[in-house]
Design an enzyme around this catalytic site. Sequence first.
Site, PDB file in Angstrom:
ATOM      1  N   SER A 115       0.806  -1.219   0.000  1.00  0.00           N
ATOM      2  CA  SER A 115       0.000   0.000   0.000  1.00  0.00           C
ATOM      3  C   SER A 115       0.845   1.277   0.000  1.00  0.00           C
ATOM      4  O   SER A 115       1.737   1.415  -0.835  1.00  0.00           O
ATOM      5  CB  SER A 115      -0.950  -0.058   1.206  1.00  0.00           C
ATOM      6  OG  SER A 115      -1.892   0.974   1.141  1.00  0.00           O
ATOM      7  N   ASP A 142      -9.622  -3.135  -5.164  1.00  0.00           N
ATOM      8  CA  ASP A 142      -9.353  -4.104  -4.088  1.00  0.00           C
ATOM      9  C   ASP A 142     -10.181  -3.803  -2.840  1.00  0.00           C
ATOM     10  O   ASP A 142      -9.853  -4.236  -1.739  1.00  0.00           O
ATOM     11  CB  ASP A 142      -7.856  -4.166  -3.774  1.00  0.00           C
ATOM     12  CG  ASP A 142      -7.314  -2.878  -3.159  1.00  0.00           C
ATOM     13  OD1 ASP A 142      -8.105  -1.996  -2.773  1.00  0.00           O
ATOM     14  OD2 ASP A 142      -6.081  -2.753  -3.057  1.00  0.00           O
ATOM     15  N   HIS A 170      -7.694  -5.329  -0.254  1.00  0.00           N
ATOM     16  CA  HIS A 170      -6.497  -4.535   0.020  1.00  0.00           C
ATOM     17  C   HIS A 170      -5.671  -5.061   1.203  1.00  0.00           C
ATOM     18  O   HIS A 170      -4.469  -5.292   1.084  1.00  0.00           O
ATOM     19  CB  HIS A 170      -6.945  -3.101   0.298  1.00  0.00           C
ATOM     20  CG  HIS A 170      -5.825  -2.110   0.356  1.00  0.00           C
ATOM     21  ND1 HIS A 170      -5.142  -1.708  -0.755  1.00  0.00           N
ATOM     22  CD2 HIS A 170      -5.271  -1.454   1.403  1.00  0.00           C
ATOM     23  CE1 HIS A 170      -4.220  -0.821  -0.405  1.00  0.00           C
ATOM     24  NE2 HIS A 170      -4.271  -0.662   0.900  1.00  0.00           N
TER      25      HIS A 170
END
Length: 422
Positions: free
Chosen positions: A196, A359, A393
């Site tokens: 991320s 996601d 995610h």
Amino acid sequence: MNSLFLMVASLCLCHNSIAVDLHPLVLVPGSGGNQLEARLTSKYKPSTLICKLSALQTKGSWFRLWFTPSVIISPFTQCFAERMMLYYDPELDDYHNAPGVETRVPHFGSTEGLMYLDPHLKHITEYMATLVNSLEEVGYESGKNLFGAPYDFRYGLADEGHPCQVGNQYLQDLKMLIESAFVSNGEKPVIIVSHSLGGLFVLQLLNRSPLSWRHKYIKHFISVSAPWGGAVLQMLTFASGYTLGIPVVNPLLVREEQRSSESNLWLMPSPKVFAAKPLVVTEKKSYMASDISEFLMDIGFGEGVCPYKTRIEPLLDSLEAPGVPVTCIVGTGVETPEMLVYGNEGFDVQPRIVYGDGDGTVNLESLLALESLWSGLKGQQVLKVINVSGVSHMSLVKDEVAVNEILAQVQSINSILLTSFA
Ligand SMILES: *[C@@H]1O[C@H](CO)[C@@H](O)[C@H](O)[C@H]1NC(C)=O
């Protein structure tokens, strides 16, 4: 026959000989992906009696600010939020902590601070533990050729030339960690695995380092679910607050703190990636990624306009290709906020959300932006995208299928070793 079997078995079991041959690996976590500690000094001004009492309990010593489960109990949510707050000082042109709150990131260099967010509640606060354990199973060893680069994820980076004490220091520390991993592993270049927001820091480090440095020290950059062009969800966070799906927390209790975070501002949808799509629609107006300044004004966060315009916008514009081999691992096929529709009650009320592909947190076009923006560029050798369908995610660093995919990439980068064993 027997002796050949024994020889192969002893080769496979001898971890030391494997470890010597692996490229060192540095893990760079995402936002909220590592522990953060705080210490309250006499300058701390608690806003409620409960915050005052809980501050007294800490007796001026270090305690874990992120993460502890009390964060989700509303009187403590308030204390947490006021201690996490950042402030932008227009005169210094930089961000700083709340008065009386000192913070530090424990375990830099180690995987310790990013395996679990609360070491006493491993089960519910697991972050990269599965990934770390899987890497150890294929021969990696924490502290030897496996490292972690946690950071104060509330802070971001600014366009070069702006003061940015915390973020720039992190880039320095990360650079030194990479160099020392290289040196202590027989001058083998390093594999970086980011999750991320971590990917954005890594890309900045690469962009800001000479090509000769990148070629010498970096073997491969594996970026997992990086929001290259931000996320629409971030506009929800700024407008109405967002509680990561934890239903018991009132989003308005954390909105101010979320707005104050420099890295959150960095993750606003980028005009390059979201082009002319309407992302937030109210009865009066419709906002695109190029209208972020106006959006910040209209939601009542005018303080954000100056740092956004001067520090973030040029940062987004100046991005270049990483210049090292890159693999992006992305989650797809999970409902992801793509447009927020507000009625006449204003921004304090949660909007109706229109979903699209991504996601669950980051929109597909943002996850794929590295490919769409930079794959054709000169100096960008390998750029591979791996789609892990149906994995969200956060699950991309935990889910078995996703972790195996990361592991397979790491193993294929170390392939000389593995093919000789096959
Ligand atoms: C990801 O993979 C799934 C399943 O194979 C496929 O349906 C989907 O179109 C892919 N998405 C992207 C963006 O490549």
